[in-house]
Each structure stands twice: as structure tokens, then as C-alpha cells.
Scaffold this active site. Structure first.
Site, PDB file in Angstrom:
ATOM      1  N   HIS A 154       0.821  -1.206   0.000  1.00 47.44           N
ATOM      2  CA  HIS A 154       0.000   0.000   0.000  1.00 47.44           C
ATOM      3  C   HIS A 154       0.857   1.260   0.000  1.00 47.44           C
ATOM      4  O   HIS A 154       0.390   2.337   0.340  1.00 47.44           O
ATOM      5  CB  HIS A 154      -0.937   0.012   1.208  1.00 47.44           C
TER       6      HIS A 154
HETATM    7  S1  FES Z   1       1.717  -0.568   3.287  1.00 47.45           S
HETATM    8 FE1  FES Z   1       0.102  -1.937   3.767  1.00 47.45          FE
HETATM    9  S2  FES Z   1       1.145  -3.711   4.441  1.00 47.45           S
HETATM   10 FE2  FES Z   1       2.740  -2.305   4.033  1.00 47.45          FE
END
Ligand code: FES
Length: 197
Positions: A154
Site C-alpha cells: 500500500h
Molecule cells: S503498506 Fe500496507 S502492508 Fe505495508
């Protein structure tokens, strides 16, 4: 999960079958090396894991497993250490006040010895494995990227001390496990420095 990460895990499992060994493989631009010697019983109990860092080159990182989690040891260059203070303003918790680390690693380098970062390779958002992106100006992360870790799940970013950037999903810095220097060439992960001294 990227193929790159999967490869790393396969190598980790292979290394775990030997008592003492070393694995050399590509890990970003730096050599990947793992050497450890826990017994199978000790590992099952989550006992401390001793890591041989004698062959870990400056700028390289090795990866072992402790209590089922990846532990990374990055041997930082003097430039990596010197650059940590320059980006405090970009970080969510630069002093590690809200993050998980032993007292002896609650400092800018988040380490007993600034040269060696010992950190859990688990993103504090949802547990993915961040990727090492040590090269400043990384093509994917931009010309102003100073080097660090990047979680592809993410988009969380961490500096070379595992400190999380502002404005990303991960809420805290990467966790630092308890560890100690047995001597100049061996780190014991899973035991606090004060107990080993
Ligand atoms: S940014 Fe979501 S698990 Fe690493």
C-alpha cells in the site's frame, strides 16, 4: 507479494535447514547473506538466534528468521548513518516515541551501534514485507528518495532506520527486536543487550 520477496523467503527456508551456513543471493543492489546457528529445538521454542555478521559487507543486508518473523541486519555505510538526521521533517515518528523498540534502540539510528540496523522486516500496516530500496534517487521512488525501505502493498515508506514517513498507511516505525552484541562478529536476536553484557 512480489516475486522478489518470494525468492527471498525460499532462500531463507533453505538456509534454515543447515546448522551454520551462508546464502549469497541478489538482494536489491546489495549481497544477501545469512548465517545462523540455532538448533531446531531452540528455534521451535523461540530461543535467541545468533547471527554471524563477520562477512556482512558495508551497505549489505542479511536476513534471518526469529520466532517465525524475518529479522534484517543492515550494515549501514557512514553516509547512510549521517543522512538519517536530514529527513526528520518527513517522518511521522522521527524520535520513535510511538514505536516499538527496546530502550537501547530508542535513538536516531534505532540501534546499539549505529552501523548496524537490526529490524523486523514486517510492515506495521498490514504485515507485508517491505523491499529494500537503498539507492538514493531510486527510479520508482523519485529523485529525492534518500534510500530506505518501501512496502509495495500500500505504498508505505521507511528510512534507513526503519522510521515511517508521514502520509503513508503504516502507523509506526518498523519494530526493533531485542538483541545484543555477543562480540564484534555476532549478534544475538531475542535477548536484550543488558542481559548479554
Ligand atoms: S503498506 Fe500496507 S502492508 Fe505495508
Amino acid at each position: 507479494m512480489s516475486e522478489h520477496v518470494d525468492k527471498g523467503r525460499r532462500q531463507l527456508l533453505t538456509a534454515a535447514t543447515v546448522v551454520t551456513g551462508a546464502v549469497g543471493a541478489a538482494f536489491a543492489a546489495a549481497p544477501f547473506l545469512a548465517s545462523w546457528k540455532p538448533s531446531a529445538r531452540a528455534k521451535a521454542l523461540g530461543a535467541p538466534v545468533e547471527i554471524d555478521i563477520s562477512k556482512l559487507e558495508v551497505g549489505a543486508m542479511l536476513k534471518v528468521e526469529w520466532r517465525g518473523k524475518p529479522v534484517w541486519v543492515l550494515r549501514r555505510t557512514p553516509e547512510m548513518v549521517a543522512g538519517l538526521s536530514a529527513i526528520d521533517g518527513l517522518l511521522a515518528d522521527p524520535a520513535s516515541e510511538a514505536s516499538d523498540q527496546p530502550d537501547y534502540a530508542t535513538n536516531e539510528a534505532r540501534a546499539i551501534r549505529p552501523e548496524f540496523l537490526v529490524v523486523l522486516g514486517v510492515c506495521t500496516h498490514l504485515g507485508c514485507a517491505p523491499l529494500s530500496r537503498f539507492t538514493p534517487g531510486d527510479a520508482e521512488l523519485g529523485a529525492d528518495w534518500p534510500g530506505g525501505f518501501y512496502c509495495p502493498c500500500h505504498g508505505s515508506k521507511f528510512d534507513l532506520a526503519g522510521r515511517v514517513y508521514k502520509g503513508v498507511p503504516a502507523p509506526t516505525n518498523l519494530a526493533i527486536p531485542p538483541y545484543a552484541f555477543v562480540d564484534d562478529n555476532h549478534i544475538l536476536v531475542g535477548q536484550d543487550q543488558s542481559r548479554a553484557a
